[in-house]
Scaffold this active site. Structure first.
Site: not given
Ligand code: F6P
Length: 360
Positions: A134, A275, A12, A136, A74, A111
């Site tokens: 990342t 919400r 990502g 994350d 990916r 990542g």
């Molecule tokens: O690893 C970064 C991230 O944005 C995560 O937080 C999320 O779970 C994932 O990638 C989303 O992946 P994609 O961009 O493939 O939908």
């Protein structure tokens, strides 16, 4: 000394990738006679031989640019050794392209998945250097990854904006924040945005405890509640299940997003209007914040120094105020979850923020 450097961004995207690419390039040009080959679309480019000989000019004016000038994809680690219907041996192709292009090293920006493949290529004899990116912040061995602080800024802005509308309508607002299996992003943004409850994967929640937070606030004449929930958060029952079972249960319930699940369950327990807000990929978009520009540049410069010294099989990291490098084999496949004893969790608790764990 001449060095031919291959570079790719994988997994990502996140803000700061271009700043890091620029850091590697500019410091390399300054330190030695560098030639840089950019692979398009992550490991896919290395497998398919989809590359370009980069010019110095291509590294100009990219410091503030989001995304990645190289493109990304990916390419899951688990598939790397699988020879599919196309009969392509991906590992052999990557090694062959590396050799064919006469590379001295490969710099991989990515990542956890990227680091696993980087480690495998290193063990296959390629000279590899990793750079941890990342939103994350879940890469072992580094205090922070680049991209994380920008995402914290964006998520915090979302929470700030939700505050005013939540208060106006007397609502419970549940904001779902990315982060994969880790709660770092939600923890930091929740603290920065003044959330009342933070739900993260590492600390399974009990919906009764979420309801208590709302009720306690109502007793104190606070007519709204902000809940920051990590996309990977799960309740105590789900935490006992295997991942596949958990996913199947979510699918069956029609709540693939945890925020909508929490909203529904909460409204079953207490009489509130809830919400949900899911900013999703907005958290990965746009220009990197100053912190990430600095960190990306520091990481890039350190990578160039490693190339200059001929140090490979490592990934760059932040340790306090120092930029260091760790062995790829020590980092690959190792998770960095939030621990309940982490100082950030303690800080949040001291501020009265609840993690809504079960008190059973
Ligand atoms: O690893 C970064 C991230 O944005 C995560 O937080 C999320 O779970 C994932 O990638 C989303 O992946 P994609 O961009 O493939 O939908």
């Amino acid at each position: 000394m001449k060095r031919r450097i291959g570079i790719l961004t994988s997994g990502g995207d996140c803000p700061g990738l271009n700043a890091a690419i620029r850091g590697v390039a500019r410091a390399s040009y300054a330190l030695f006679d560098a030639e840089i080959v950019g692979f398009r679309g992550g490991y896919r480019g290395l497998i398919d031989g989809d590359y370009q000989e980069m010019t110095k000019a291509q590294f100009s004016n990219i410091l503030t640019m989001g995304g990645t000038i190289l493109g990304t994809s990916r390419t899951p680690f688990r598939d790397m050794r699988v020879v599919g219907e196309d009969n392509v041996d991906k590992v052999a192709q990557m090694k062959a392209n590396y050799e064919k292009l006469g590379l001295d090293c490969l710099v991989t920006l990515g990542g956890n998945g990227t680091h696993k493949t980087a480690n495998m290529l290193s063990q296959e004899g390629l000279n590899v250097i990793g750079l941890p990116k990342t939103i994350d912040n879940d890469i072992y061995g580094t205090d922070f990854t680049f991209g994380f602080h920008t995402a914290v800024e964006i998520a915090t802005d979302v929470i700030d904006r939700i505050h005013t509308t939540a208060a106006s309508h007397n609502r419970v607002m549940i904001i779902e924040i990315m982060g994969n299996k880790a709660g770092w992003l939600t923890l930091y943004a929740g603290l920065a945005g003044g959330a009342d409850a933070i739900l993260i994967p590492e600390m399974p929640y009990d919906i009764k405890e979420v309801a208590k937070v709302v009720e306690k606030r109502a007793e104190a004449n606070k007519n709204f509640t902000i809940i920051a929930v990590a996309e990977g958060a799960m309740d105590v029952e789900e935490a006992r299940l295997k991942r596949k079972e958990r996913e199947a249960r979510r699918q069956a319930s029609g709540h693939t997003f945890v925020a909508t699940k929490v909203a529904k369950e909460l409204q079953e327990v207490i009489d509130v209007e809830a919400r949900t807000v899911i900013p999703g990929h907005i958290l990965r978009g746009g220009t990197p914040c100053a912190y990430d520009r600095v960190l990306s540049t520091q990481f890039g410069v350190h990578a160039a120094q490693l190339i200059s010294n001929g140090t490979y099989g490592v990934t760059v990291a932040l340790d306090g105020e120092r930029i260091i490098h760790n062995s790829l084999s020590d980092v690959a496949g190792v998770a960095k979850p939030v621990t309940p004893s982490h100082y950030m969790v303690k800080t949040a608790r001291s501020m009265g923020i609840s993690f809504c764990e079960s008190d059973d």
